[in-house]
Design a protein around this motif. Structure first.
Motif, PDB file in Angstrom:
ATOM      1  N   UNK A 338     -40.225 -71.816  46.363  1.00  0.00           N
ATOM      2  CA  UNK A 338     -41.456 -71.590  47.129  1.00  0.00           C
ATOM      3  C   UNK A 338     -42.362 -70.585  46.434  1.00  0.00           C
ATOM      4  N   UNK A 339     -41.952 -69.328  46.414  1.00  0.00           N
ATOM      5  CA  UNK A 339     -42.807 -68.272  45.871  1.00  0.00           C
ATOM      6  C   UNK A 339     -42.005 -67.456  44.875  1.00  0.00           C
ATOM      7  N   UNK A 340     -42.333 -67.627  43.610  1.00  0.00           N
ATOM      8  CA  UNK A 340     -41.601 -66.940  42.560  1.00  0.00           C
ATOM      9  C   UNK A 340     -42.606 -66.270  41.641  1.00  0.00           C
ATOM     10  N   UNK A 341     -42.534 -64.957  41.553  1.00  0.00           N
ATOM     11  CA  UNK A 341     -43.486 -64.210  40.746  1.00  0.00           C
ATOM     12  C   UNK A 341     -43.057 -64.228  39.272  1.00  0.00           C
ATOM     13  N   UNK A 342     -43.706 -63.402  38.478  1.00  0.00           N
ATOM     14  CA  UNK A 342     -43.384 -63.330  37.051  1.00  0.00           C
ATOM     15  C   UNK A 342     -41.892 -63.066  36.867  1.00  0.00           C
ATOM     16  N   UNK A 343     -41.225 -63.955  36.143  1.00  0.00           N
ATOM     17  CA  UNK A 343     -39.799 -63.785  35.922  1.00  0.00           C
ATOM     18  C   UNK A 343     -39.540 -62.685  34.904  1.00  0.00           C
ATOM     19  N   UNK A 344     -38.492 -61.919  35.161  1.00  0.00           N
ATOM     20  CA  UNK A 344     -38.080 -60.874  34.228  1.00  0.00           C
ATOM     21  C   UNK A 344     -36.598 -61.049  33.920  1.00  0.00           C
ATOM     22  N   UNK A 345     -36.274 -60.995  32.658  1.00  0.00           N
ATOM     23  CA  UNK A 345     -34.890 -61.082  32.214  1.00  0.00           C
ATOM     24  C   UNK A 345     -34.486 -59.721  31.666  1.00  0.00           C
ATOM     25  N   UNK A 346     -33.366 -59.211  32.142  1.00  0.00           N
ATOM     26  CA  UNK A 346     -32.875 -57.910  31.705  1.00  0.00           C
ATOM     27  C   UNK A 346     -31.638 -58.092  30.845  1.00  0.00           C
ATOM     28  N   UNK A 347     -31.564 -57.307  29.794  1.00  0.00           N
ATOM     29  CA  UNK A 347     -30.418 -57.386  28.893  1.00  0.00           C
ATOM     30  C   UNK A 347     -29.521 -56.177  29.097  1.00  0.00           C
ATOM     31  N   UNK A 348     -28.228 -56.431  29.238  1.00  0.00           N
ATOM     32  CA  UNK A 348     -27.234 -55.383  29.430  1.00  0.00           C
ATOM     33  C   UNK A 348     -26.092 -55.608  28.448  1.00  0.00           C
ATOM     34  N   UNK A 349     -25.260 -54.590  28.337  1.00  0.00           N
ATOM     35  CA  UNK A 349     -24.016 -54.722  27.560  1.00  0.00           C
ATOM     36  C   UNK A 349     -22.862 -54.902  28.535  1.00  0.00           C
ATOM     37  N   UNK A 350     -22.039 -55.937  28.298  1.00  0.00           N
ATOM     38  CA  UNK A 350     -20.876 -56.207  29.136  1.00  0.00           C
ATOM     39  C   UNK A 350     -19.626 -55.801  28.365  1.00  0.00           C
ATOM     40  N   UNK A 351     -19.003 -54.665  28.723  1.00  0.00           N
ATOM     41  CA  UNK A 351     -17.773 -54.261  28.031  1.00  0.00           C
ATOM     42  C   UNK A 351     -16.689 -55.309  28.192  1.00  0.00           C
ATOM     43  N   UNK A 352     -15.767 -55.337  27.252  1.00  0.00           N
ATOM     44  CA  UNK A 352     -14.715 -56.352  27.271  1.00  0.00           C
ATOM     45  C   UNK A 352     -13.844 -56.255  28.507  1.00  0.00           C
ATOM     46  N   UNK A 353     -13.723 -55.049  29.102  1.00  0.00           N
ATOM     47  CA  UNK A 353     -12.876 -54.876  30.275  1.00  0.00           C
ATOM     48  C   UNK A 353     -13.657 -54.893  31.586  1.00  0.00           C
ATOM     49  N   UNK A 354     -14.926 -55.312  31.540  1.00  0.00           N
ATOM     50  CA  UNK A 354     -15.769 -55.320  32.734  1.00  0.00           C
ATOM     51  C   UNK A 354     -15.857 -56.724  33.326  1.00  0.00           C
ATOM     52  N   UNK A 355     -16.338 -56.800  34.555  1.00  0.00           N
ATOM     53  CA  UNK A 355     -16.623 -58.084  35.185  1.00  0.00           C
ATOM     54  C   UNK A 355     -18.052 -58.064  35.726  1.00  0.00           C
ATOM     55  N   UNK A 356     -18.646 -59.233  35.781  1.00  0.00           N
ATOM     56  CA  UNK A 356     -19.929 -59.426  36.455  1.00  0.00           C
ATOM     57  C   UNK A 356     -19.639 -59.906  37.865  1.00  0.00           C
ATOM     58  N   UNK A 357     -20.206 -59.223  38.849  1.00  0.00           N
ATOM     59  CA  UNK A 357     -20.050 -59.585  40.259  1.00  0.00           C
ATOM     60  C   UNK A 357     -21.410 -60.021  40.794  1.00  0.00           C
ATOM     61  N   UNK A 358     -21.469 -61.187  41.421  1.00  0.00           N
ATOM     62  CA  UNK A 358     -22.684 -61.625  42.116  1.00  0.00           C
ATOM     63  C   UNK A 358     -22.262 -62.152  43.485  1.00  0.00           C
ATOM     64  N   UNK A 359     -22.973 -61.732  44.549  1.00  0.00           N
ATOM     65  CA  UNK A 359     -22.643 -62.241  45.881  1.00  0.00           C
ATOM     66  C   UNK A 359     -23.875 -62.275  46.772  1.00  0.00           C
ATOM     67  N   UNK A 360     -23.798 -63.113  47.796  1.00  0.00           N
ATOM     68  CA  UNK A 360     -24.891 -63.258  48.744  1.00  0.00           C
ATOM     69  C   UNK A 360     -24.851 -62.128  49.769  1.00  0.00           C
TER      70      UNK A 360
END
Length: 407
Positions: A338-360
């Motif tokens: 529906x309504x999406x403004x200027x997209x921004x992509x962010x770059x991070x460093x993911x350590x080998x012992x880390x996890x990415x968590x995404x949730x609603x």
């Protein structure tokens, strides 16, 4: 990993949650095994394990529930069983896996027999907090492509009273083929083909000032990042040369069938698209969600070199977690479709012992790295289930997805 540069990712289809005893789960497991071609003997073993797990939940656990779901890749399909409860927990998991530990008149095969029947069994338990168990059943002989642990796993649960969930997650590997260019905008078209937002230059005939151009914005945000210490948007994010992994978390607006339709449209666009960067994938998902309720969406790309590219629109919580820290990733307001403004992509460093968590937002975001510190050695699907058990609410659809570095 199943070969040089090859990341093992399986698609996941939640079938049903069961909370009222073992009969429903047992019948569903039998029907599911036959439907996906698990084989008569393997289906019987699946049913036996499901019956034991469900009976244990009924007789021993507080607020126990069991999930059946299908796992599949391009070569085979199997069944994953997830059992979760809020207590009392096991003080000694290795002891519980030994034969002869079944109590209160259950089948007597115990967790040890489930361990032998399943192709993999993972258990995390803490006295007073509860237990999460995850067992997988593949056709025999087990295909090498599914023998290991996938680096991405997640879970969804519908709001109480609904049979379908408006949340979804998905993962895929990058096939190395660049995305096709965005559809060409017609002259005079006041809407951007990439975002669906008004093109004010076309509407007014006035170009935006130089400070608002893509190059100037990227420069300004980089300077701002140096002053604040926050990550800078990557205006032209570039996929690496190796086999990257893309992960999406999606929350369809509201709940029920209409929210589920939006979430599944996002999943289809994500799985069939050829985009390589989170920004390009978000644009493809945005176009696919037009005509639906829309959704909050977050998309990440994990690179073998440890880089993580992230793009989020709407209320999806995302964080990088290690045993000692939690770093929240930034999303921006909007509704994909529906309504999406200027997209921004962010770059991070993911350590080998880390996890990415995404949730609603069906899960509270009021958790810390200490809540996951003892879970990080487990498969991603078990971590996601444990997080949902701890922070989930039954007042909304809920989903969580966990990704580990593909290195």
């Amino acid at each position: 990993m199943t070969g040089p540069g090859l990341i093992q990712v399986v698609d996941c289809e939640d079938v049903a949650w069961f909370r009222d005893g073992s009969e429903g789960a047992r019948g569903a497991a039998a029907a599911l095994g036959r439907r996906i071609g698990l084989g008569e003997q393997r289906t019987a073993e699946l049913v036996l394990a499901v019956t034991e797990l469900a009976t244990n939940l009924t007789k021993h656990a507080i607020d126990g529930s069991l999930l059946l779901r299908v796992l599949r890749n391009d070569t085979t399909a199997g069944v994953e069983v997830v059992a979760v409860d809020a207590g009392p927990g096991m003080a000694d998991v290795p002891a519980a896996l030994r034969d002869g530990m079944s109590t209160l008149g259950s089948l007597g095969i115990g967790l040890g027999a489930i361990h032998r029947l399943a192709d993999s069994l993972h258990i995390h338990s803490r006295p007073g907090l509860g237990t999460v168990q995850l067992a997988r059943f593949w056709p025999r002989p087990v295909h090498p492509r599914v023998a290991g642990e996938p680096p991405v796993g997640g879970i969804t649960r519908p709001i109480s009273g609904e049979e379908v969930c408006g949340d979804a997650w998905a993962a895929r590997t990058d096939n190395g083929v660049a995305a096709p260019p965005a559809p060409t905008e017609k002259a005079g078209d006041p809407y951007s083909s990439a975002t669906g937002a008004p093109d004010w230059a076309a509407l007014t005939g006035i170009r935006p000032p130089a400070a608002q151009t893509r190059t100037a914005l990227g420069h300004n945000t980089s300077l701002r990042a140096e002053r604040t210490g926050r990550p800078a948007p990557v205006r032209a994010s570039v996929a690496g040369p190796g086999a990257g992994m893309l992960v999406m978390s999606c929350d369809g607006l509201g709940h029920g069938p209409m929210a589920a339709a939006a979430a599944q449209a996002a999943v289809r666009a994500f799985r069939t698209g050829t985009a390589r960067t989170p920004e390009q994938v978000m644009e493809q998902v945005h176009r696919a969600l037009r005509g639906t309720r829309g959704a909050a969406v977050a998309i990440a790309r994990l690179e073998p070199d440890g880089r993580l590219l992230f793009c989020g629109v709407g209320n999806i919580t995302a964080a990088l977690v290690t045993r000692t820290s939690r770093t929240t990733l930034l999303s921006h307001p909007g509704i994909t479709g529906h309504q999406m403004h200027q997209l921004r992509v962010y770059e991070h460093h993911l350590p080998a012992d880390a996890v990415l968590v995404m949730h609603s937002d069906g899960l509270s975001d009021r958790w810390s790295h200490t809540d996951l510190a003892g879970l990080l050695h487990h498969p991603p699907a078990l971590i996601a289930t444990a997080l949902m058990r701890q922070t989930g609410t039954r007042r909304d659809d809920a989903s969580a997805v966990i990704a580990k570095s593909p290195r």
